[in-house]
Design a protein around this motif. Structure first.
Motif, PDB file in Angstrom:
ATOM      1  N   ALA A  94      29.891   4.839  62.150  1.00  0.00           N
ATOM      2  CA  ALA A  94      29.439   6.057  62.818  1.00  0.00           C
ATOM      3  C   ALA A  94      29.990   7.319  62.158  1.00  0.00           C
ATOM      4  O   ALA A  94      29.396   8.398  62.268  1.00  0.00           O
ATOM      5  N   TYR A  95      31.087   7.197  61.442  1.00  0.00           N
ATOM      6  CA  TYR A  95      31.708   8.360  60.801  1.00  0.00           C
ATOM      7  C   TYR A  95      30.796   8.959  59.733  1.00  0.00           C
ATOM      8  O   TYR A  95      30.856  10.156  59.443  1.00  0.00           O
ATOM      9  N   ASP A  96      29.938   8.145  59.148  1.00  0.00           N
ATOM     10  CA  ASP A  96      29.059   8.600  58.077  1.00  0.00           C
ATOM     11  C   ASP A  96      27.781   9.260  58.596  1.00  0.00           C
ATOM     12  O   ASP A  96      26.884   9.586  57.816  1.00  0.00           O
ATOM     13  N   LEU A  97      27.673   9.422  59.897  1.00  0.00           N
ATOM     14  CA  LEU A  97      26.480  10.021  60.495  1.00  0.00           C
ATOM     15  C   LEU A  97      26.809  11.378  61.101  1.00  0.00           C
ATOM     16  O   LEU A  97      27.880  11.558  61.680  1.00  0.00           O
ATOM     17  N   GLU A  98      25.884  12.325  60.965  1.00  0.00           N
ATOM     18  CA  GLU A  98      26.085  13.640  61.558  1.00  0.00           C
ATOM     19  C   GLU A  98      25.849  13.609  63.067  1.00  0.00           C
ATOM     20  O   GLU A  98      26.534  14.284  63.824  1.00  0.00           O
ATOM     21  N   GLU A  99      24.871  12.831  63.488  1.00  0.00           N
ATOM     22  CA  GLU A  99      24.553  12.755  64.911  1.00  0.00           C
ATOM     23  C   GLU A  99      25.570  11.895  65.654  1.00  0.00           C
ATOM     24  O   GLU A  99      26.021  10.865  65.149  1.00  0.00           O
ATOM     25  N   GLN A 100      25.920  12.316  66.831  1.00  0.00           N
ATOM     26  CA  GLN A 100      26.862  11.572  67.656  1.00  0.00           C
ATOM     27  C   GLN A 100      26.237  10.245  68.087  1.00  0.00           C
ATOM     28  O   GLN A 100      25.049  10.181  68.395  1.00  0.00           O
ATOM     29  N   PRO A 101      26.994   9.163  68.098  1.00  0.00           N
ATOM     30  CA  PRO A 101      26.457   7.874  68.537  1.00  0.00           C
ATOM     31  C   PRO A 101      25.897   7.943  69.957  1.00  0.00           C
ATOM     32  O   PRO A 101      26.378   8.728  70.787  1.00  0.00           O
ATOM     33  N   TRP A 102      24.905   7.119  70.234  1.00  0.00           N
ATOM     34  CA  TRP A 102      24.264   7.077  71.552  1.00  0.00           C
ATOM     35  C   TRP A 102      25.302   6.885  72.661  1.00  0.00           C
ATOM     36  O   TRP A 102      25.226   7.525  73.714  1.00  0.00           O
ATOM     37  N   LYS A 103      26.254   6.019  72.408  1.00  0.00           N
ATOM     38  CA  LYS A 103      27.266   5.737  73.425  1.00  0.00           C
ATOM     39  C   LYS A 103      27.959   7.004  73.907  1.00  0.00           C
ATOM     40  O   LYS A 103      28.124   7.221  75.111  1.00  0.00           O
ATOM     41  N   PHE A 104      28.351   7.859  72.970  1.00  0.00           N
ATOM     42  CA  PHE A 104      29.074   9.060  73.339  1.00  0.00           C
ATOM     43  C   PHE A 104      28.151  10.150  73.876  1.00  0.00           C
ATOM     44  O   PHE A 104      28.606  11.064  74.563  1.00  0.00           O
ATOM     45  N   ARG A 105      26.859  10.049  73.559  1.00  0.00           N
ATOM     46  CA  ARG A 105      25.902  11.005  74.139  1.00  0.00           C
ATOM     47  C   ARG A 105      25.585  10.650  75.590  1.00  0.00           C
ATOM     48  O   ARG A 105      25.382  11.517  76.436  1.00  0.00           O
ATOM     49  N   VAL A 106      25.533   9.340  75.888  1.00  0.00           N
ATOM     50  CA  VAL A 106      25.123   8.918  77.220  1.00  0.00           C
ATOM     51  C   VAL A 106      26.295   8.853  78.201  1.00  0.00           C
ATOM     52  O   VAL A 106      26.104   8.976  79.411  1.00  0.00           O
ATOM     53  N   LEU A 107      27.510   8.692  77.692  1.00  0.00           N
ATOM     54  CA  LEU A 107      28.662   8.565  78.587  1.00  0.00           C
ATOM     55  C   LEU A 107      28.814   9.737  79.560  1.00  0.00           C
ATOM     56  O   LEU A 107      29.063   9.531  80.756  1.00  0.00           O
ATOM     57  N   PRO A 108      28.662  11.003  79.102  1.00  0.00           N
ATOM     58  CA  PRO A 108      28.796  12.117  80.055  1.00  0.00           C
ATOM     59  C   PRO A 108      27.709  12.128  81.124  1.00  0.00           C
ATOM     60  O   PRO A 108      27.883  12.768  82.173  1.00  0.00           O
ATOM     61  N   GLU A 109      26.602  11.447  80.863  1.00  0.00           N
ATOM     62  CA  GLU A 109      25.515  11.405  81.835  1.00  0.00           C
ATOM     63  C   GLU A 109      25.742  10.349  82.909  1.00  0.00           C
ATOM     64  O   GLU A 109      25.332  10.523  84.052  1.00  0.00           O
TER      65      GLU A 109
END
Length: 411
Positions: free
Chosen positions: A331-346
């Motif tokens: 995941a470090y090689d990607l600019e976009e945040q992983p789905w897991k960390f995007r969905v956790l706050p929701e």
């Protein structure tokens, strides 16, 4: 006497180099032998007695819930399958399959050595890192398939974890995009990406239905972290547990299985600190369903158990991940945040260190949120597709790959 010390990293690299050379010489020698045998037999084709159509490798008995639905489906289809296990007490050995042959092949380098000389049409595994360190692509295997063992991001593995597989079996469509991005960035061959659902959640769902009804227990908080320096116990330890004990709630701490090896000193110190605490207990049971069922809310970090808890029980959780170090992961090689960390706050509530003083209040507020409950259901539908059908879908995919390989061979 002169003593030489080789650190584990160097030792691993040396083992990888030696095994690579040995396997190359082995298969070159075998190819030459088969060619000579073919000539001496007057041009009659021969096959190796050690060649298998389908091999499944399980590096630990804790992955039994991933493979059981697949094995059951293969059994129903009468597909001859060899199941290699690295746990001597793997549950597979107590199942009377007719078409599944199981074998204990040892752990660690012993197992990898066996796999590096494997001859099979298809090999399925949950183990990442193929052709990165000790686990090499065998010249005798035509197709390597990887199946995810959680409804997590496919980029949550250590660097290059999935790069050299021929196919990856996913739990949801959302996992595809980042794999494709990494393939483009690294200039590697595209893998076959197939959404099959989540076998282990399908299997656990059956067990959840059979769990005994919860008795009248006090409000219970489960602490279920991952391991490593970004994990809860390593990062916060006593500062978090002290605050939880003071709430008066019942506290269950369930460390990650790897913590017993990698964080032994931390665990021993914490267990000693709370030896007299009447409302805190430790759980090291092999399966986590009972303890998940017993709790009212969970505190975790970046562990995949978050989604087991939210999807199987639709219960609330707090998570800690603001300082997660992504450098060792794909995941470090990607600019976009992983789905897991995007969905956790929701679907959950982030817990920060400055919240520890009011953690009791925060726990109660989170446990009563109907908005979080609805959003957990939506995330469930995204990440866990084809519920109850994954075993059949994986088996169908494997049978399809075998048929394709046979067809290409016959052409």
């Amino acid at each position: 006497m002169i003593l030489f010390y080789i650190d584990p990293g160097t030792g691993s690299m040396l083992f990888s180099i030696v095994i690579g050379l040995v396997t190359m010489l082995y298969f070159l020698g075998k190819a030459a032998f088969i060619k000579v045998k073919f000539i001496l037999s007057g041009g009659k084709a021969t096959t190796s007695k050690n060649h298998y159509p389908l091999v499944i490798y399980s590096e630990s008995k804790r992955y039994w819930n991933v493979f059981k639905p697949v094995l059951d489906a293969l059994e129903r289809k009468a597909i001859p399958t060899v199941y290699y296990a690295s746990s001597e007490d793997d549950p597979v050995f107590s199942v009377a399959y007719k078409h599944i042959t199981s074998e204990f092949i040892g752990e660690g380098n012993k197992a990898f050595t066996r796999l590096n000389f494997l001859e099979a049409d298809v090999c399925l595994m949950t183990t990442p890192g193929l052709d990165v360190y000790q686990l090499k692509r065998s010249r005798g295997v035509k197709h390597y398939a990887h199946i995810l063992h959680s409804v997590d991001d496919a980029t949550g593995y250590r660097l290059f974890g999935l790069d050299y597989f021929d196919s990856v079996l996913l739990s949801g469509e959302y996992q595809k995009a980042h794999i494709r991005l990494l393939e483009t960035q690294r200039g590697i061959k595209e893998k076959e990406l197939v959404v099959v659902g989540c076998p282990y959640l399908d299997e656990l769902q059956k067990k959840v239905a059979d769990l005994p009804k919860r008795k009248n227990e006090s409000f219970t908080v489960l602490v279920a972290p991952s391991w490593g320096k970004s994990g809860i116990l390593s990062r916060y330890g006593a500062s978090l547990l002290d605050s939880l004990v003071q709430t008066g709630f019942s506290i269950i701490v369930r460390p990650h299985p790897q913590s017993k090896q990698s964080e032994k000193e931390i665990l021993e110190a914490l267990e000693m600190r709370y030896k007299a605490a009447q409302n805190l207990e430790w759980d090291y049971s092999n399966e986590n369903l009972n303890v998940l069922s017993r709790s009212d809310i969970m505190i975790s970090d970046f562990s995949g158990v978050i989604f087991d808890y939210a999807f199987l029980f639709n219960k609330p959780f707090l998570y800690v991940n603001s300082n997660f170090d992504a450098r060792p992961y794909d995941a470090y090689d990607l600019e976009e945040q992983p789905w897991k960390f995007r969905v956790l706050p929701e679907i959950g509530v982030e817990l920060q260190e400055n919240d520890f003083g009011r953690i009791g209040q925060l726990i109660l507020e989170t446990s009563k949120s109907s908005i979080l409950e609805e959003k957990r259901k939506n995330a469930n539908a995204t990440a866990w597709q084809y519920k109850g059908k994954s075993g059949e879908m994986v088996a169908d995919f494997l049978v399809g790959v075998l048929a394709g390989l046979k067809e290409s061979k016959d052409m």
